[in-house]
Design a protein around this motif. Structure first.
Motif, PDB file in Angstrom:
ATOM      1  N   ASP A 231       0.725  -1.033  -0.127  1.00 59.77           N
ATOM      2  CA  ASP A 231      -0.032   0.029   0.131  1.00 59.77           C
ATOM      3  C   ASP A 231       0.762   1.113  -0.143  1.00 59.77           C
ATOM      4  OD1 ASP A 231      -2.048  -1.975   0.016  1.00 59.77           O
ATOM      5  OD2 ASP A 231      -2.949  -1.064   2.051  1.00 59.77           O
ATOM      6  N   GLY A 234       1.407   1.799  -3.449  1.00 59.95           N
ATOM      7  CA  GLY A 234       0.139   2.168  -3.956  1.00 59.95           C
ATOM      8  C   GLY A 234       0.078   3.857  -4.043  1.00 59.95           C
ATOM      9  N   ARG A 466     -11.903   3.197  -3.065  1.00 58.72           N
ATOM     10  CA  ARG A 466     -11.893   1.822  -3.371  1.00 58.72           C
ATOM     11  C   ARG A 466     -13.074   1.124  -3.622  1.00 58.72           C
ATOM     12  NH1 ARG A 466     -10.744   1.237   2.539  1.00 58.72           N
ATOM     13  NH2 ARG A 466     -12.489  -0.343   3.336  1.00 58.72           N
ATOM     14  N   ASP A 495      -6.845   2.777   1.406  1.00 63.74           N
ATOM     15  CA  ASP A 495      -7.133   1.924   0.277  1.00 63.74           C
ATOM     16  C   ASP A 495      -5.818   1.655  -0.165  1.00 63.74           C
ATOM     17  OD1 ASP A 495      -9.673   2.883   0.807  1.00 63.74           O
ATOM     18  OD2 ASP A 495      -9.756   4.007  -1.200  1.00 63.74           O
ATOM     19  N   ASN A 496      -5.604   0.564  -1.099  1.00 71.77           N
ATOM     20  CA  ASN A 496      -4.468   0.305  -1.719  1.00 71.77           C
ATOM     21  C   ASN A 496      -4.682   0.886  -3.011  1.00 71.77           C
ATOM     22  OD1 ASN A 496      -2.452  -0.520  -3.131  1.00 71.77           O
ATOM     23  ND2 ASN A 496      -3.253  -2.712  -3.761  1.00 71.77           N
ATOM     24  N   ASP A 499      -4.586  -0.124  -6.765  1.00 73.67           N
ATOM     25  CA  ASP A 499      -5.755  -0.715  -7.581  1.00 73.67           C
ATOM     26  C   ASP A 499      -6.593   0.398  -8.179  1.00 73.67           C
ATOM     27  OD1 ASP A 499      -4.824  -3.206  -6.635  1.00 73.67           O
ATOM     28  OD2 ASP A 499      -6.287  -3.252  -4.896  1.00 73.67           O
ATOM     29  N   TYR A 500      -6.653   1.673  -7.997  1.00 73.22           N
ATOM     30  CA  TYR A 500      -7.131   2.581  -8.454  1.00 73.22           C
ATOM     31  C   TYR A 500      -7.388   2.616 -10.050  1.00 73.22           C
ATOM     32  CZ  TYR A 500      -7.829   4.956  -3.923  1.00 73.22           C
ATOM     33  OH  TYR A 500      -8.215   5.329  -2.801  1.00 73.22           O
ATOM     34  N   ASP A 501      -8.347   3.000 -10.751  1.00 71.14           N
ATOM     35  CA  ASP A 501      -7.913   3.492 -12.185  1.00 71.14           C
ATOM     36  C   ASP A 501      -7.651   4.892 -12.194  1.00 71.14           C
ATOM     37  OD1 ASP A 501     -10.359   4.987 -11.654  1.00 71.14           O
ATOM     38  OD2 ASP A 501     -11.650   3.542 -12.736  1.00 71.14           O
TER      39      ASP A 501
END
Length: 558
Positions: A231, A234, A466, A495-496, A499-501
């Motif tokens: 993370d 991230g 997320r 959040d990690n 992983d987001y767009d």
């Protein structure tokens, strides 16, 4: 003109009187346009229970009373005579049952919760006419004599100023300042500046804006070295805006065993994690509940003599219900203080952390003891923590705010967020005013915003972007993120972000970005609808939203 009432003991005999010159002490009250002062001089050795002054005040339908809740998590907002603390915003009937367990986070055992139009506020309060910016503020100059509580019964036309001096012991001839209250009438922003800067002597916090990550609201205690480092990577999607990365609960072998990290979860130790955070150019933060330890911790087994004992049953005081129940150490125990110094020296000097988040601090002053009031105990606690942390950053949490104003660098101003926007059934029932709640979180962020940059930097708690392990729709996520950005300057996600767009990454950067926000007006326009007028870098905007479902005009505001 105020009426007077007091309760006290002499040689174990209870007295209740409205006479300022009684058999136990004399009380002198001084009133002026901008001050209320009260002085007590003991004639004999006495033990106090309560002291209050009360006056008749007519309230109109458009009058509002600002109630600052007992501690950082407690619901705080403006109330009118038709409001009451129940349902989703407060105290239900079953709270008396659940909170009678000795590990309470609120003031339910020593404060009154009542009917419609009945409210109380800690340390300071204000009165305002709906739609107007001018306020009449009453603010204590110090909580070291005991918590100052401002109470109203808007339907019975009563305004009371109460001093929580339960347990205070005075010797014959001893003098004691009970009330020292500033009275300020002005535009809200000017009144707040006068109170925090001129009256309390606060300085601008040494930090203005923190943005980054904390692990709690995705994993709770189920963290490990791999999760944290993943993370951490991230956060690269917003590295220009990020300046803090915080490890929350779960790294220690047990709550209270702060010097014994969990070797299975963190095989390389906590200095390794701080070094990795610093390699990214961020400050390293870490969570601890420095005054508490879970029942099966090693430190409890070895040092149970350090614990506070319950005034009623003589057993160790249960300070919180988490982790299967946690006891509370006594800050006046010299051996515990020495241990705590070792803990902080280790975290800062050996491990290299830049900030500590200190949680569940209310547990130290749940009950008066040793002739000291709750307020005195809490102020002593905050002073000790500041001394031990030296000039390192402190983010307070679960603490009565009056004790840490101008001392902590940052502080939570609301309850924990809930991963379900509407909240589970216990949220909707309103078990208590400190329960994890997105609704109470948004309310507190808005109505405690005046503390930001004056008392400390405000932490409204996390927002979410997320898609997993969460029950928020996009509109609700963006609403919470925007409110936190407008109303606070400690901005966290759990959040990690890897992983987001790209769209979610852009929202993260936007919410994290430091801007010049100013709230012009915030009001309930109906039971569940709040309208927030503010400026953003000089541009006027207006946000209107429904507390229950998150429906809003957020698309027009972003």
């Amino acid at each position: 003109m105020f009426k007077f009432n007091t309760e006290f003991y002499i040689d174990g005999v209870f007295y209740n009187t409205d006479n300022m010159d009684n058999n136990g002490f004399t009380f002198e009250l001084e009133e002026s346009e901008d001050n209320i002062k009260g002085f007590l001089k003991a004639k004999k050795e006495i033990k106090m229970k309560s002291l209050k002054i009360e006056t008749e005040t007519e309230f109109a339908f458009d009058d509002l009373f600002y109630a600052n809740g007992y501690q950082a998590w407690t619901t705080s907002r403006e109330f009118g005579m038709e409001d009451k603390l129940n349902g989703i915003l407060g105290l239900s009937k079953i709270s008396r049952v659940t909170e009678n367990i000795n590990g309470i986070s609120g003031d339910y055992q020593f404060a009154e919760y009542g009917k419609k139009g009945q409210f109380h506020s800690y340390t300071y309060c204000y009165f305002r006419k709906k739609g107007q910016k001018a306020i009449n503020l009453y603010g204590s100059r110090s909580e070291r004599q005991g918590f100052t509580v401002f109470q109203v019964d808007m339907n019975e036309s009563i305004y009371t100023i109460y001093k929580d001096i339960e347990g205070l012991k005075l010797s014959e001839g001893q003098e004691y300042t009970v009330f020292d209250i500033a009275v300020i009438y002005d535009d809200k922003d000017k009144a707040m500046d006068k109170y925090f800067f001129d009256v309390l002597g606060c300085k601008k916090p040494k930090i203005s804006h923190l943005a980054g990550y904390t692990s709690w609201y995705n994993y709770f205690q189920k963290i490990n070295e791999n999760i944290i480092l993943r993370d951490l990577d991230g956060m690269d999607v917003a590295s220009e805006e990020v300046n803090i990365f915080q490890v929350d609960d779960g790294y220690e072998s047990a709550v209270g065993d702060w010097l014994i990290p969990d070797k299975e979860k963190f095989p390389n130790g906590m200095k390794y994690i701080a070094d990795k955070i610093h390699d990214k150019g961020y400050m390293a933060g870490i969570w601890l509940a420095p005054l508490n330890a879970q029942r099966d911790s090693q430190i409890i087994k070895e040092h149970s003599d350090w614990l506070i004992k319950d005034n009623i049953n003589g057993k160790p005081l249960l300070g919180c219900l988490g982790w299967g129940g946690a006891y509370t150490f006594d800050i006046y125990n010299e051996n515990f203080k020495a241990y705590l110094k070792t803990v902080f020296d280790t975290y800062f000097d050996d491990w290299g952390y830049d900030m500590v988040k200190l949680d569940f601090l209310y547990s130290q002053c749940m009950q008066p003891r040793d002739g000291k009031t709750r307020g005195e105990i809490m102020c002593d606690t905050v002073d000790l923590l500041r001394e031990l942390c030296k000039d390192h950053l402190i983010l307070g949490c679960g603490v009565p705010l009056g004790a840490c104003i101008g001392i902590f660098d940052a502080c939570r101003i609301g309850p924990d967020e809930n991963k379900v926007f509407e909240g589970p059934i216990y949220n909707k029932l309103g078990i208590n005013c400190e329960i994890p709640s997105c609704q109470n979180g948004m309310i507190n962020a808005i109505f405690r915003n005046h503390l930001d940059g004056r008392a400390f930097v405000c932490d409204p708690d996390v927002f979410f972007l997320r898609d997993t392990n969460i029950k928020f729709n996009l509109e609700q996520k963006l609403l919470l993120g925007k409110i936190n950005a407008v109303c606070g300057n400690v901005l966290f996600v759990s959040d990690n972000a890897g992983d987001y767009d790209e769209k979610m990454s852009s929202y993260l950067r936007e919410f994290f970005k430091e801007k010049e926000y100013k709230i012009e007006m915030a009001e309930f326009v109906s039971k569940d609808i709040i309208k927030l007028d503010f400026s953003e870098d000089g541009v006027s905007k207006s946000l209107k939203f429904n507390l229950k479902n998150g429906k809003s005009n957020i698309g027009q505001v972003l």
